[in-house]
Write a protein that holds these residues in place. Structure first.
Motif, PDB file in Angstrom:
ATOM      1  N   ASP A 310       4.272  -4.188  -2.604  1.00  0.00           N
ATOM      2  CA  ASP A 310       5.356  -3.518  -3.229  1.00  0.00           C
ATOM      3  C   ASP A 310       5.764  -2.392  -2.580  1.00  0.00           C
ATOM      4  O   ASP A 310       7.233  -2.077  -2.781  1.00  0.00           O
ATOM      5  N   GLY A 311       4.930  -1.606  -1.787  1.00  0.00           N
ATOM      6  CA  GLY A 311       5.881  -0.314  -1.079  1.00  0.00           C
ATOM      7  C   GLY A 311       6.852  -0.777   0.024  1.00  0.00           C
ATOM      8  O   GLY A 311       8.099  -0.396   0.002  1.00  0.00           O
ATOM      9  N   LEU A 312       6.695  -2.120   0.477  1.00  0.00           N
ATOM     10  CA  LEU A 312       7.682  -2.582   1.450  1.00  0.00           C
ATOM     11  C   LEU A 312       9.047  -3.028   0.640  1.00  0.00           C
ATOM     12  O   LEU A 312      10.239  -2.570   1.183  1.00  0.00           O
ATOM     13  N   ARG A 313       8.871  -3.582  -0.461  1.00  0.00           N
ATOM     14  CA  ARG A 313       9.914  -3.863  -1.312  1.00  0.00           C
ATOM     15  C   ARG A 313      10.833  -2.856  -1.684  1.00  0.00           C
ATOM     16  O   ARG A 313      12.067  -2.786  -1.353  1.00  0.00           O
ATOM     17  N   THR A 314      10.012  -1.550  -2.130  1.00  0.00           N
ATOM     18  CA  THR A 314      10.742  -0.391  -2.630  1.00  0.00           C
ATOM     19  C   THR A 314      11.262   0.278  -1.488  1.00  0.00           C
ATOM     20  O   THR A 314      12.001   1.366  -1.609  1.00  0.00           O
ATOM     21  N   GLY A 315      10.458   0.157  -0.335  1.00  0.00           N
ATOM     22  CA  GLY A 315      10.628   1.089   0.722  1.00  0.00           C
ATOM     23  C   GLY A 315       9.920   2.564   0.760  1.00  0.00           C
ATOM     24  O   GLY A 315       9.880   3.493   1.395  1.00  0.00           O
ATOM     25  N   LEU A 317       6.593   2.842   0.909  1.00  0.00           N
ATOM     26  CA  LEU A 317       5.463   2.762   1.783  1.00  0.00           C
ATOM     27  C   LEU A 317       5.189   3.683   2.582  1.00  0.00           C
ATOM     28  O   LEU A 317       6.158   4.178   3.540  1.00  0.00           O
ATOM     29  N   ASP A 318       4.155   4.401   2.571  1.00  0.00           N
ATOM     30  CA  ASP A 318       4.007   5.519   3.690  1.00  0.00           C
ATOM     31  C   ASP A 318       4.029   4.913   5.127  1.00  0.00           C
ATOM     32  O   ASP A 318       3.618   3.867   5.239  1.00  0.00           O
ATOM     33  N   GLU A 319       4.556   5.685   6.102  1.00  0.00           N
ATOM     34  CA  GLU A 319       4.628   5.209   7.404  1.00  0.00           C
ATOM     35  C   GLU A 319       3.295   5.144   7.925  1.00  0.00           C
ATOM     36  O   GLU A 319       3.622   4.033   8.836  1.00  0.00           O
ATOM     37  N   PRO A 320       2.640   6.087   7.976  1.00  0.00           N
ATOM     38  CA  PRO A 320       1.163   5.638   8.588  1.00  0.00           C
ATOM     39  C   PRO A 320       0.499   4.366   8.324  1.00  0.00           C
ATOM     40  O   PRO A 320       0.043   3.950   9.057  1.00  0.00           O
ATOM     41  N   VAL A 321       0.790   4.002   6.786  1.00  0.00           N
ATOM     42  CA  VAL A 321       0.404   2.784   6.497  1.00  0.00           C
ATOM     43  C   VAL A 321       0.857   1.603   6.958  1.00  0.00           C
ATOM     44  O   VAL A 321       0.077   0.707   7.451  1.00  0.00           O
ATOM     45  N   PHE A 322       2.047   1.780   7.211  1.00  0.00           N
ATOM     46  CA  PHE A 322       2.947   0.498   8.001  1.00  0.00           C
ATOM     47  C   PHE A 322       2.547   0.555   9.301  1.00  0.00           C
ATOM     48  O   PHE A 322       2.418  -0.638   9.876  1.00  0.00           O
ATOM     49  N   ALA A 323       2.453   1.752   9.931  1.00  0.00           N
ATOM     50  CA  ALA A 323       2.082   1.642  11.442  1.00  0.00           C
ATOM     51  C   ALA A 323       0.712   1.057  11.597  1.00  0.00           C
ATOM     52  O   ALA A 323       0.507   0.146  12.551  1.00  0.00           O
ATOM     53  N   TRP A 324      -0.241   1.379  10.617  1.00  0.00           N
ATOM     54  CA  TRP A 324      -1.850   0.783  10.970  1.00  0.00           C
ATOM     55  C   TRP A 324      -1.569  -0.714  10.620  1.00  0.00           C
ATOM     56  O   TRP A 324      -2.214  -1.523  11.383  1.00  0.00           O
ATOM     57  N   TYR A 325      -0.819  -1.126   9.983  1.00  0.00           N
ATOM     58  CA  TYR A 325      -0.339  -2.663   9.586  1.00  0.00           C
ATOM     59  C   TYR A 325       0.126  -3.180  10.711  1.00  0.00           C
ATOM     60  O   TYR A 325      -0.303  -4.321  11.266  1.00  0.00           O
TER      61      TYR A 325
END
Length: 506
Positions: A310-315, A317-325
């Motif tokens: 959902d955070g990806l969809r809306t934009g 999403l915290d950058e550290p979370v996306f970086a970890w992914y």
């Protein structure tokens, strides 16, 4: 069987141990291991343990008199060929077992001295530890891990294989026991095992460590397998390579079971599954892919609803979370490409061989480049969810069923294409993750997904009912791994933040 030649007798093996309601360790693992080695398993319960793949919650110990009644009930009626002893919990229980063995005479006993938890905590008080040391004199084989061997010898834990062998030799000479010393607790890629007698190292097996979190109950399983082989008349030096090869295969296949959210169990029956009869299943007019996609609707809904997606969809999403992914996804893609290459090798048609080979190249050249533009994954370590997913894919690959492997790979096409297509509209010019979303909304990726679906349906159409069922299981497990993979980044960062807060508060 030749006429007039009697069938070999099935070895009857008694397990004396605690329980595991999740089925991966204790008596439940012992019985499966005994069966896998061709034996008939029996069980006497020493403790009722409320545990699962993530840990022990409670232990209930029946009275010592009840343990004696169980032992007598079995021993008075059944001829026992071998006895495997696991968790004994306390000195009074050890005394009951010791007395029972003394009254019986000369049983073939394999003792797995359960004395140290995975966390490193001692499970027994000093009196019980001393009683276990004394009980070793009744064992034909003792199977400690390295922390337990240290307790038996009252020495520090061995840090090298040479030190472990020397420590096992000292214990063998002091106790008169034969020791199966295991290298699973050593650091590094090697995971050796050896049989050590009072005269020295009698047999040694070198093996590379298997990257898997499915290690729950491995000690129980190995000792039970050795007891069954010993009961069959196999010498310990010959039993060791047979039992450890079986266990290595069971660990590798364990992820495909999809059991638990912690350290999962091994697949004790992995050698038997290819020979099990196919279940009867009606042929449906609905395509296989349409059916499994529909059946996965609750999992797809959970993916859409999870915080990361959902955070990806809306934009938002915290950058550290996306970086970890992305770090974990880069590690995943490295193994995923190997499995795609295996699918190419197994494919029965040349066009399918080309498709999987090109997909493998794309996973490395195109998608990995997207990750490198955002994160440096060279120093990252795979998370448990990443290992579980790649272990599942490698297990499907190792079984050699093309249909099952195709089914396991399909969600990585279909689910991402579905997400990319639905999120394309949200991918505006200022969206922080526009490059990632556009990759999976790309028409070329959509075409690859359609091709993968067609290949899966062809494989299902030519498969037996049993293999189609295995395909469905593989697809569903991959969908569950995808959900866990999407949920892991938020959970990991929240956990790290809480740990940091606790450290600051200390």
């Amino acid at each position: 069987m030749t006429a007039g030649v009697p069938a070999p007798r099935v070895p009857r093996v008694l397990s004396i141990a605690g329980t595991d309601p999740s089925g991966g360790a204790g008596i439940q693992a012992d019985l499966k291991s005994i069966a896998a080695m061709g034996g008939y398993g029996m069980a006497v319960v020493t403790a009722l343990v409320a545990q699962n793949t993530r840990g022990v919650r409670a232990v209930h110990v029946p009275p010592a008199e009840f343990l004696r009644a169980q032992l007598d009930a079995v021993g008075d009626d059944v001829e026992i060929d071998a006895i495997k002893i696991g968790m004994l919990h306390s000195a009074p229980l050890i005394a009951v077992v010791d007395d029972w063995l003394a009254r019986r005479g000369h049983d073939l006993v394999v003792l797995d001295p359960v004395m140290v938890a995975t966390s490193g905590d001692r499970l027994l008080d000093p009196a019980a530890e001393a009683a276990i040391r004394d009980l070793c004199r009744r064992a034909a084989l003792v199977t400690p891990n390295l922390p337990e061997l240290a307790v038996l010898t009252e020495e520090p834990v061995a840090r090298s294989w040479r030190d472990a062998l020397a420590q096992a030799l000292r214990f063998a000479r002091a106790s008169g026991s034969i020791v199966l010393v295991k290298g699973g607790h050593l650091a590094g890629e090697d995971c050796p095992d050896a049989i050590v007698t009072p005269d020295g190292v009698a047999a040694e097996v070198a093996r590379r460590r298997i990257a898997s979190t499915n290690t729950h109950g491995t000690g129980c399983s190995l000792s039970s397998a050795m007891a069954t082989l010993g009961a069959s008349g196999v010498d310990w030096t010959d039993a060791l390579p047979r039992a450890t090869a079986w266990l290595a295969g069971a660990i590798a296949a364990g992820a495909a079971l999809g059991v638990g959210r912690g350290n999962g169990p091994v697949d004790h029956l992995h050698e038997l599954r290819p020979h099990l009869p196919s279940p009867v299943s009606p042929v449906s007019s609905v395509s296989w892919t349409a059916r499994v996609w529909a059946e996965a609707a609750p999992l797809r809904a959970a993916v859409n609803a999870c915080g990361f997606v959902d955070g990806l969809r809306t934009g938002s999403l915290d950058e550290p979370v996306f970086a970890w992914y992305l770090e974990q996804d880069a590690l995943y893609l490295s193994e995923y490409a190997r499995v795609l290459a295996r699918a190419s090798a197994l494919a029965p048609r040349s066009d399918e061989q080309v498709f999987w080979a090109e997909a493998a190249a794309s996973a490395i050249a195109v998608e990995s480049e997207l990750h490198r533009s955002r994160v440096d994954a060279d120093t990252a370590e795979p998370a448990p969810t990443t290992l579980a997913y790649t272990d599942h894919l490698h297990a499907a690959s190792a079984r050699g069923s093309y249909g099952e492997l195709v089914a396991a790979l399909l969600p990585c096409f279909w689910l991402y294409s579905d997400v990319g297509e639905r999120f394309a509209a949200a991918s505006h010019a200022r969206h922080p993750y526009r490059d990632w979303l556009s990759t999976y909304a790309d028409p070329a990726f959509a075409a690859s997904t359609r091709a993968a679906i067609e290949i899966a349906d062809r494989a299902a159409a030519g498969a037996s009912a049993f293999e189609r069922e295995r395909m469905s299981v593989a697809f569903e497990r991959s969908m569950r791994h995808e959900l866990a993979f999407f949920e892991a980044p938020v959970a990991a960062l929240v956990g790290a933040a809480r740990a940091g807060g606790a450290m600051r508060g200390a």
